[in-house]
Design a protein around this motif. Structure first.
Motif, PDB file in Angstrom:
ATOM      1  N   TYR A 104      -2.986   7.162  -2.189  1.00 31.37           N
ATOM      2  CA  TYR A 104      -2.744   6.691  -0.819  1.00 31.37           C
ATOM      3  C   TYR A 104      -3.094   7.776   0.192  1.00 31.37           C
ATOM      4  CZ  TYR A 104       0.276   6.403   3.314  1.00 31.37           C
ATOM      5  OH  TYR A 104       0.771   6.461   4.587  1.00 31.37           O
TER       6      TYR A 104
ATOM      7  N   ARG B 138      -9.126  -1.048  -1.371  1.00 30.18           N
ATOM      8  CA  ARG B 138      -8.418  -0.245  -2.385  1.00 30.18           C
ATOM      9  C   ARG B 138      -7.095   0.257  -1.822  1.00 30.18           C
ATOM     10  NH1 ARG B 138      -6.562   0.267  -7.217  1.00 30.18           N
ATOM     11  NH2 ARG B 138      -5.872   2.383  -7.601  1.00 30.18           N
TER      12      ARG B 138
ATOM     13  N   ARG C 174      -5.242  -1.163   0.444  1.00 27.79           N
ATOM     14  CA  ARG C 174      -4.314  -2.304   0.449  1.00 27.79           C
ATOM     15  C   ARG C 174      -3.723  -2.540  -0.938  1.00 27.79           C
ATOM     16  NH1 ARG C 174      -4.407  -5.915   4.803  1.00 27.79           N
ATOM     17  NH2 ARG C 174      -6.038  -5.460   6.312  1.00 27.79           N
ATOM     18  N   LYS C 175      -4.553  -2.425  -1.955  1.00 19.55           N
ATOM     19  CA  LYS C 175      -4.089  -2.630  -3.326  1.00 19.55           C
ATOM     20  C   LYS C 175      -3.068  -1.556  -3.714  1.00 19.55           C
ATOM     21  CE  LYS C 175      -5.673  -3.373  -8.020  1.00 19.55           C
ATOM     22  NZ  LYS C 175      -6.798  -3.472  -8.917  1.00 19.55           N
TER      23      LYS C 175
ATOM     24  N   LEU D 213      -1.188   0.240  -1.664  1.00 17.93           N
ATOM     25  CA  LEU D 213       0.035   0.014  -0.894  1.00 17.93           C
ATOM     26  C   LEU D 213       0.860  -1.127  -1.468  1.00 17.93           C
ATOM     27  CD1 LEU D 213      -1.336   0.441   2.731  1.00 17.93           C
ATOM     28  CD2 LEU D 213       0.219   1.990   1.520  1.00 17.93           C
ATOM     29  N   ASN D 214       0.187  -2.196  -1.846  1.00 18.08           N
ATOM     30  CA  ASN D 214       0.889  -3.339  -2.426  1.00 18.08           C
ATOM     31  C   ASN D 214       1.561  -2.959  -3.743  1.00 18.08           C
ATOM     32  OD1 ASN D 214       1.579  -6.206  -2.367  1.00 18.08           O
ATOM     33  ND2 ASN D 214       0.262  -6.321  -4.173  1.00 18.08           N
ATOM     34  N   GLU D 215       0.864  -2.219  -4.575  1.00 18.11           N
ATOM     35  CA  GLU D 215       1.445  -1.819  -5.853  1.00 18.11           C
ATOM     36  C   GLU D 215       2.641  -0.891  -5.650  1.00 18.11           C
ATOM     37  OE1 GLU D 215       0.160  -0.058 -10.199  1.00 18.11           O
ATOM     38  OE2 GLU D 215      -1.372  -0.888  -8.881  1.00 18.11           O
TER      39      GLU D 215
ATOM     40  N   LYS E 211       4.606  -0.909  -3.140  1.00 21.94           N
ATOM     41  CA  LYS E 211       5.689  -1.733  -2.591  1.00 21.94           C
ATOM     42  C   LYS E 211       6.287  -2.655  -3.644  1.00 21.94           C
ATOM     43  CE  LYS E 211       6.553  -5.190   0.977  1.00 21.94           C
ATOM     44  NZ  LYS E 211       5.920  -6.007   2.030  1.00 21.94           N
ATOM     45  N   VAL E 212       5.448  -3.436  -4.307  1.00 20.77           N
ATOM     46  CA  VAL E 212       5.925  -4.473  -5.219  1.00 20.77           C
ATOM     47  C   VAL E 212       6.410  -3.886  -6.547  1.00 20.77           C
ATOM     48  CG1 VAL E 212       5.231  -6.530  -6.512  1.00 20.77           C
ATOM     49  CG2 VAL E 212       4.490  -6.236  -4.150  1.00 20.77           C
TER      50      VAL E 212
ATOM     51  N   MET F 228       6.554   0.683   3.139  1.00 18.21           N
ATOM     52  CA  MET F 228       5.518   1.308   3.963  1.00 18.21           C
ATOM     53  C   MET F 228       6.109   2.372   4.890  1.00 18.21           C
ATOM     54  SD  MET F 228       3.028  -0.323   2.788  1.00 18.21           S
ATOM     55  CE  MET F 228       2.981  -1.780   1.795  1.00 18.21           C
TER      56      MET F 228
END
Length: 88
Positions: free
Chosen positions: A18, A60, A62-63, A65-67, A69-70, A76
């Motif tokens: 990140y 990438r 976004r991916k 960040l999503n990983e 988070k989830v 964030m």
């Protein structure tokens, strides 16, 4: 105790990615804007290639960040604080 202390190595690797992507994208946007402002130094094809690469990097990011988070439960807001040196 820091936010990433109780997370596994994958969360730390994603956080490092990140940080790298954030810096890389910011630099690429500056380069693209600079190239667009200097007429005749880069072709439309060159600009399109830079824009496409920026889009790939953003996807990438976004991916990642999503990983974070989830999968790892890192918000964030926490990432922003960590990236400026505040470890919560």
């Amino acid at each position: 105790m820091g936010l990433l202390d109780n997370k596994n190595w994958m969360a730390q690797d994603l956080y490092n990615e990140y940080l790298e992507l954030k810096a890389d994208i910011a630099e690429r946007v500056k380069v693209l804007e600079y190239q667009k402002n200097i007429s005749g130094t880069i072709t439309e094809k060159g600009i399109k290639e830079l824009e496409d690469k920026n889009s790939e990097k953003a996807a990438r990011l976004r991916k990642v960040l999503n990983e974070l988070k989830v999968v790892h439960g890192i918000a964030m807001e926490d990432l922003i604080l960590l990236s400026i040196g505040i470890d919560i």
